[in-house]
Design an enzyme around this catalytic site. Structure first.
Site: not given
Ligand code: ADP
Length: 393
Positions: A7, A85, A174, A235, A379
């Site tokens: 990633n 990813r 996601h 966020r 993940e």
């Protein structure tokens, strides 16, 4: 047989070496501060920690150090593939893809949609192809799972030309996690995924909910960018689109400054003035800190509204799944969210909820109420499985 999962961010690479069949992890780690002083590759090899200094800290150096470690462990010959990813696949990718020059160009072409992430993903892929020349490499996209959303869910009510010319639409993120936990929930409930309608809530530093119908995403809370939807660590989630113009004029901010504030100084951190970390907020709220209390309340309120909106997309909800660092650990957030979802007949079993922490999944709803579960996301394992599937293994 191992799959290397990468990633690649702008200054870091998360790595994991795992077996797609049974999920065994040979090593995991993080190369960080790439491109600056003190760059290092930190590895956890079955509980043993190693720190390898990286010269100037390029991806190439990080991968060279990783290869050295794989050699030392005698694992290199058993690495069969690399799974990357990749954040944004736009409308080009509705599934993982074997990385070819054309695929790399298509990922590059999505960079305008994810200017912070896709260029780093591309640079990481190029460096990995140089470092592991014999291995097939697969891109697994955060957005791909949501490409099954119907047009009513993915279109914004803005000028049609913005969509046609600039690809302005909702994409969702996601996806790997939502897909994985929906599968895990079906397995836990011993029901076929194809017959289940689940709402999945991925609550980490970024947060999103997803409506999963028969294993396919039909709506999700994130949109064109990961800023839309729920309140997150830093966020804002949804705000009035008129806010940008208003606050830019009132506070004398540039567009870039407003965007940065909504991404990095808002959410739990902005509301509380304390932290983006839910654990710290729960502790501060426990000491009576009003800002921390408010941040938690707004977080839960908006999460409950988000779940209810996914229920509207599904029509019927069979289960609600909590995952991510917050979803897997915060007993109070789960209890408060279920308490706000009486409209869905939600109700918590307090003892079961209290048990589902630190990696212990389980059903947390009271009997006769909407099934609510805690599922641990993974993940890396999902990327390894998708990589194997793409390669036909
Ligand atoms: P990321 O999205 O970066 O992968 P995580 O999924 O690890 O993040 O989630 C990070 C969030 O999970 C943080 O807000 C953190 O406070 C929260 N968290 C982790 N452990 C706990 C815990 N025991 N109780 C409450 N919140 C927790």
């Amino acid at each position: 047989m191992w799959t290397l999962i990468l990633n690649c961010g702008s200054s870091s690479v998360k790595v994991a070496l795992l077996s797609p069949g049974d999920g065994r992890v040979a090593l995991s780690g993080l190369a960080e501060r790439l491109g600056s002083e003190g760059a290092a590759l930190r590895l956890d090899v079955q509980g043993e920690r190693r720190v390898l200094a990286l010269g100037t800290g390029s991806y190439a150096e990080a991968f060279a150090a990783l290869l050295g470690e794989l050699d030392a462990l005698g694992l290199r010959a058993d690495v069969r593939a690399v799974g990357h990813r990749v954040v944004h696949g736009g409308e080009a990718f509705s599934a993982p893809a074997l990385i070819t020059p054309e695929v790399l160009d298509a990922i590059r072409a999505c960079s305008a949609l994810a200017p912070l992430h896709n260029p780093a993903n591309v640079a990481g892929i190029e460096a990995a192809r140089a470092a592991f020349p014999g291995l097939p490499q697969v891109a697994v996209f955060d957005t791909a799972f949501h490409q099954t959303m119907p047009e009513v869910a993915y279109r914004y009510a803005v000028p049609d030309a913005w969509y046609r010319q600039h690809a302005v639409r909702r994409y969702g993120f996601h996806g790997t996690s939502h897909a994985y936990v929906a599968q895990e929930a079906a397995a836990m409930l011993e029901r076929p995924l194809a017959e289940l309608n689940v709402v999945t809530a991925h609550l980490g530093n970024g947060c999103s909910v997803c409506a999963v119908q028969g294993g396919r995403s039909v709506d999700t809370s994130m949109g064109l960018t990961p800023l839309e939807g729920l309140v997150m660590g830093t966020r804002s989630g949804d705000v009035d689109p008129g806010l940008h113009d208003f606050i830019a004029r009132q506070a004398g901010l540039s567009l870039d400054q407003v965007t940065a504030a909504l991404n990095r100084e808002s959410g739990l951190a902005g509301l509380s003035g304390v932290s983006n970390d839910l654990r710290e907020l729960e502790a501060a709220a426990g000491r009576g800190h009003a800002g921390a209390r408010l941040a938690l309340d707004v977080f839960v309120y908006r999460l409950a509204k988000g779940v209810a909106s996914m229920a509207a997309a599904l029509g019927r909800v069979d289960a609600l799944v909590f995952t991510g660092g917050i979803g897997e650990n915060s007993v109070p957030v789960r209890a408060a969210t279920l308490a706000r979802l009486g409209v869905l007949n939600a109700g918590v079993d307090d003892a079961a909820n209290a048990r589902a922490v630190r990696g212990t999944p389980g059903v947390i709803s009271a009997p006769g109420r909407l099934l609510a579960l805690v599922v641990n996301t993974n993940e890396e394992l999902m990327i390894a499985r998708e990589t194997a599937r793409t390669l036909g293994a």
